[in-house]
Scaffold this motif. Structure first.
Motif, PDB file in Angstrom:
ATOM      1  N   PHE A  81      36.510  30.044  50.093  1.00  0.00           N
ATOM      2  CA  PHE A  81      37.460  29.480  49.142  1.00  0.00           C
ATOM      3  C   PHE A  81      36.862  29.450  47.738  1.00  0.00           C
ATOM      4  CE2 PHE A  81      40.429  28.111  52.309  1.00  0.00           C
ATOM      5  CZ  PHE A  81      39.651  27.843  53.423  1.00  0.00           C
ATOM      6  N   THR A  82      37.721  29.671  46.757  1.00  0.00           N
ATOM      7  CA  THR A  82      37.339  29.515  45.352  1.00  0.00           C
ATOM      8  C   THR A  82      38.387  28.678  44.647  1.00  0.00           C
ATOM      9  OG1 THR A  82      38.441  31.600  44.784  1.00  0.00           O
ATOM     10  CG2 THR A  82      36.074  31.699  45.209  1.00  0.00           C
ATOM     11  N   LEU A  83      37.969  27.972  43.610  1.00  0.00           N
ATOM     12  CA  LEU A  83      38.874  27.151  42.818  1.00  0.00           C
ATOM     13  C   LEU A  83      39.136  27.861  41.493  1.00  0.00           C
ATOM     14  CD1 LEU A  83      40.397  24.440  42.692  1.00  0.00           C
ATOM     15  CD2 LEU A  83      38.374  23.477  41.561  1.00  0.00           C
ATOM     16  N   VAL A  84      40.372  28.194  41.249  1.00  0.00           N
ATOM     17  CA  VAL A  84      40.779  28.909  40.043  1.00  0.00           C
ATOM     18  C   VAL A  84      41.241  27.892  39.010  1.00  0.00           C
ATOM     19  CG1 VAL A  84      42.438  30.562  39.086  1.00  0.00           C
ATOM     20  CG2 VAL A  84      41.395  30.973  41.334  1.00  0.00           C
ATOM     21  N   THR A  85      40.522  27.797  37.898  1.00  0.00           N
ATOM     22  CA  THR A  85      40.830  26.778  36.890  1.00  0.00           C
ATOM     23  C   THR A  85      41.156  27.353  35.522  1.00  0.00           C
ATOM     24  OG1 THR A  85      38.474  26.558  36.348  1.00  0.00           O
ATOM     25  CG2 THR A  85      39.360  25.083  38.047  1.00  0.00           C
ATOM     26  N   SER A  86      40.950  28.635  35.317  1.00  0.00           N
ATOM     27  CA  SER A  86      41.216  29.223  34.002  1.00  0.00           C
ATOM     28  C   SER A  86      42.360  30.219  34.077  1.00  0.00           C
ATOM     29  CB  SER A  86      39.970  29.933  33.459  1.00  0.00           C
ATOM     30  OG  SER A  86      39.739  31.147  34.160  1.00  0.00           O
ATOM     31  N   ARG A  87      42.988  30.458  32.933  1.00  0.00           N
ATOM     32  CA  ARG A  87      44.092  31.421  32.894  1.00  0.00           C
ATOM     33  C   ARG A  87      43.597  32.828  33.221  1.00  0.00           C
ATOM     34  NH1 ARG A  87      49.381  32.099  30.782  1.00  0.00           N
ATOM     35  NH2 ARG A  87      50.062  34.002  31.838  1.00  0.00           N
ATOM     36  N   ALA A  88      42.423  33.179  32.770  1.00  0.00           N
ATOM     37  CA  ALA A  88      41.886  34.516  33.040  1.00  0.00           C
ATOM     38  C   ALA A  88      41.677  34.715  34.540  1.00  0.00           C
ATOM     39  CB  ALA A  88      40.582  34.726  32.287  1.00  0.00           C
ATOM     40  N   GLU A  89      41.167  33.688  35.228  1.00  0.00           N
ATOM     41  CA  GLU A  89      40.971  33.784  36.673  1.00  0.00           C
ATOM     42  C   GLU A  89      42.310  33.899  37.396  1.00  0.00           C
ATOM     43  OE1 GLU A  89      36.967  31.134  37.451  1.00  0.00           O
ATOM     44  OE2 GLU A  89      38.827  30.095  36.967  1.00  0.00           O
ATOM     45  N   PHE A  90      43.297  33.156  36.913  1.00  0.00           N
ATOM     46  CA  PHE A  90      44.640  33.244  37.493  1.00  0.00           C
ATOM     47  C   PHE A  90      45.191  34.663  37.337  1.00  0.00           C
ATOM     48  CE2 PHE A  90      49.163  33.355  36.317  1.00  0.00           C
ATOM     49  CZ  PHE A  90      49.749  32.958  37.512  1.00  0.00           C
ATOM     50  N   ASP A  91      45.131  35.206  36.140  1.00  0.00           N
ATOM     51  CA  ASP A  91      45.667  36.545  35.890  1.00  0.00           C
ATOM     52  C   ASP A  91      44.984  37.592  36.771  1.00  0.00           C
ATOM     53  OD1 ASP A  91      47.465  35.616  34.000  1.00  0.00           O
ATOM     54  OD2 ASP A  91      46.145  36.028  32.295  1.00  0.00           O
ATOM     55  N   ALA A  92      43.710  37.393  37.053  1.00  0.00           N
ATOM     56  CA  ALA A  92      42.966  38.361  37.856  1.00  0.00           C
ATOM     57  C   ALA A  92      43.435  38.399  39.308  1.00  0.00           C
ATOM     58  CB  ALA A  92      41.477  38.040  37.799  1.00  0.00           C
ATOM     59  N   LEU A  93      44.163  37.392  39.754  1.00  0.00           N
ATOM     60  CA  LEU A  93      44.650  37.344  41.125  1.00  0.00           C
ATOM     61  C   LEU A  93      45.930  38.151  41.335  1.00  0.00           C
ATOM     62  CD1 LEU A  93      44.230  33.562  42.064  1.00  0.00           C
ATOM     63  CD2 LEU A  93      42.966  35.478  43.032  1.00  0.00           C
ATOM     64  N   GLU A  94      46.507  38.678  40.280  1.00  0.00           N
ATOM     65  CA  GLU A  94      47.864  39.232  40.338  1.00  0.00           C
ATOM     66  C   GLU A  94      48.087  40.204  41.496  1.00  0.00           C
ATOM     67  OE1 GLU A  94      51.189  41.413  37.478  1.00  0.00           O
ATOM     68  OE2 GLU A  94      49.157  41.061  36.721  1.00  0.00           O
ATOM     69  N   SER A  95      47.297  41.228  41.596  1.00  0.00           N
ATOM     70  CA  SER A  95      47.524  42.257  42.607  1.00  0.00           C
ATOM     71  C   SER A  95      47.401  41.698  44.024  1.00  0.00           C
ATOM     72  CB  SER A  95      46.527  43.405  42.405  1.00  0.00           C
ATOM     73  OG  SER A  95      46.703  44.389  43.398  1.00  0.00           O
ATOM     74  N   ASP A  96      46.335  40.941  44.276  1.00  0.00           N
ATOM     75  CA  ASP A  96      46.131  40.386  45.617  1.00  0.00           C
ATOM     76  C   ASP A  96      47.202  39.349  45.963  1.00  0.00           C
ATOM     77  OD1 ASP A  96      43.916  41.961  45.959  1.00  0.00           O
ATOM     78  OD2 ASP A  96      42.465  40.388  45.447  1.00  0.00           O
ATOM     79  N   TRP A  97      47.594  38.551  44.980  1.00  0.00           N
ATOM     80  CA  TRP A  97      48.638  37.536  45.185  1.00  0.00           C
ATOM     81  C   TRP A  97      49.944  38.230  45.561  1.00  0.00           C
ATOM     82  CZ3 TRP A  97      48.371  32.504  41.931  1.00  0.00           C
ATOM     83  CH2 TRP A  97      49.408  31.627  42.273  1.00  0.00           C
ATOM     84  N   ASN A  98      50.283  39.284  44.841  1.00  0.00           N
ATOM     85  CA  ASN A  98      51.511  40.024  45.148  1.00  0.00           C
ATOM     86  C   ASN A  98      51.458  40.632  46.543  1.00  0.00           C
ATOM     87  OD1 ASN A  98      52.824  39.496  42.722  1.00  0.00           O
ATOM     88  ND2 ASN A  98      51.966  41.293  41.709  1.00  0.00           N
ATOM     89  N   ASP A  99      50.305  41.161  46.921  1.00  0.00           N
ATOM     90  CA  ASP A  99      50.167  41.730  48.261  1.00  0.00           C
ATOM     91  C   ASP A  99      50.374  40.671  49.334  1.00  0.00           C
ATOM     92  OD1 ASP A  99      49.652  44.235  47.244  1.00  0.00           O
ATOM     93  OD2 ASP A  99      47.468  44.094  47.465  1.00  0.00           O
TER      94      ASP A  99
END
Length: 420
Positions: free
Chosen positions: A28-46
């Motif tokens: 598990f990782t904790l995403v706290t910044s906007r840049a970290e959130f944006d980096a999840l886009e492809s995997d989140w969509n999958d």
């Protein structure tokens, strides 16, 4: 037709996928910044593509991306920023869990909430359906307590069939508000003409009479927009109409008083970046906009988020006729469920086949959290809502006008809306 408060067939997935076996430990990782959130886009969509449900449209990456643009990054004195606290779980490098959380300070407490308020209408997590799903939820919650350490978790608008419900049940979370979300099982009929036979002859005659009456005021034209400048303009007009309706009823809604609501709906309706399946529909009477609906499509579900009428057409049945048209058109759109969302207002029950339970849950995690549950949520908040509801309409109008003009945020008061 009165909806049954029952678990009727409410399909949520277009295809069935086999349940994978556990293949390795989850990190598990904790995403706290906007840049970290944006980096999840492809995997989140999958993850949503293969494990998400139509009811989880408000947990899609694109929806959350628009929320971040207009709510997370638009702090004011009245609306301080929530901080991202998204939990991402990976197994063998693959994203298998997303908990879209935010944290904020409320009355000296560290409160854990869903990302998405007030525009998201269902709160949930995204999780891959595996043989050890509940164990994965337990591990994720242990990570939340260790890394975020909230005093209280307040999870609003959770469906009874939400992915997080097994965990909330096990943790003995407290339900502080129970609502019902009406829906239509449009997949149960081959076309609207067949489906419509379940309504009484009287109700069908009444809608035809409303149509003839409205035609006398001007030619009726229905318009469906899936993006573009015109859709953006119509969405903005819909929020303005809703504010006018609230003011006329003397109702207070901090969510609709907030200009961020306008900007959010304009962006998702225009659909130029990261579309969320928004369709804005209008009923025009002559040259005037008589009613507007803003809905969202996800998988095999249509979610009706906003339906509102021009006050000049209040007695003309414009909202009823627009809703009938959008329901009828859903039969040609591979839709199986037309979701009217909570609360279960009378006009929704007139259309619906059944309802799904939607609860607000609170989980106190410290002494301060218990005090918040018992004193504020259990007494103060409910007392304020009771007082507001008991006020004469004229007095409620004055109170609403004061709040809307001053920008103050009163205690939560949910505003119901009937299209006609």
């Amino acid at each position: 037709m009165l909806a049954a408060t029952a678990k009727a067939a409410d399909p949520m997935r277009t295809t069935e996928t086999p349940t994978p076996e556990r293949s390795g430990p989850c990190t598990f990782t904790l995403v706290t910044s906007r840049a970290e959130f944006d980096a999840l886009e492809s995997d989140w969509n999958d993850l949503f593509d293969h494990a998400g449900r139509g009811t989880q449209i408000f947990q899609t990456f694109n929806w959350c991306w628009h929320w971040c643009n207009h709510y997370l990054e638009a702090a004011t004195r009245e609306h301080p920023n929530e901080k991202l606290a998204i939990v991402a779980g990976r197994r063998d490098g693959r994203l298998v869990l997303v908990c879209p959380f935010v944290v904020k300070q409320v009355a000296g407490l560290r409160q854990l909430n869903w990302l998405g308020a007030p525009v998201s209408q269902y709160g949930d997590i995204l999780i891959e359906d595996t043989s050890d799903t509940l164990e994965l939820l337990r591990e994720a919650w242990g990570f939340v307590q260790a890394e975020i350490a909230p005093d209280v978790a307040r999870f609003r608008k959770v469906r009874e069939d939400a992915a997080i419900m097994p965990l909330l049940t096990e943790l003995k979370a407290r339900s502080i508000e129970q609502l019902q979300a009406p829906y239509l099982d449009v997949g149960s009929a081959k076309d609207f003409e067949t489906y419509e036979q379940r309504y009484s002859p009287r109700s069908r005659r009444n809608r035809k009479r409303l149509g003839r009456r409205l035609e006398e005021r001007g030619t009726i034209v229905f318009e469906h927009l899936t993006g573009g400048a015109r859709a953006k303009e119509v969405a903005k007009l819909a929020i303005g109409m809703k504010r006018a309706w609230l003011k006329d009823r003397g109702l207070v809604s901090p969510a609709f008083a907030d200009p961020r609501m306008d900007r959010f709906f304009e962006a998702v309706a225009e659909g130029t970046e990261r579309p969320v399946g928004c369709v804005t529909s209008t009923l025009l009477s002559g040259d005037e906009v008589a009613a507007i609906e803003v809905a969202f499509h996800a998988k095999d579900r249509i979610v009706m988020h906003v339906i509102v009428f021009n006050l000049e057409f209040e007695k003309a049945g414009a909202g009823v006729l627009l809703l009938e048209k959008t329901i009828a058109d859903s039969f040609g759109d591979r839709c199986r469920t037309f979701d009217l969302l909570a609360p279960a207002d009378g006009y929704k029950l007139d259309w619906a086949d059944a309802t799904a339970g939607v609860n607000d849950w609170v989980l106190p995690l410290s002494i301060k959290g218990w005090a918040y549950l018992r004193i504020y949520l259990g007494f103060v908040r409910q007392s304020v809502k009771t007082v507001l509801a008991a006020m004469p309409k004229d007095l409620r109008r004055k109170v609403a006008a004061r709040f809307l003009s001053s920008g103050e945020k009163p205690s939560e008061a949910e505003a119901k809306h009937d299209p006609d």
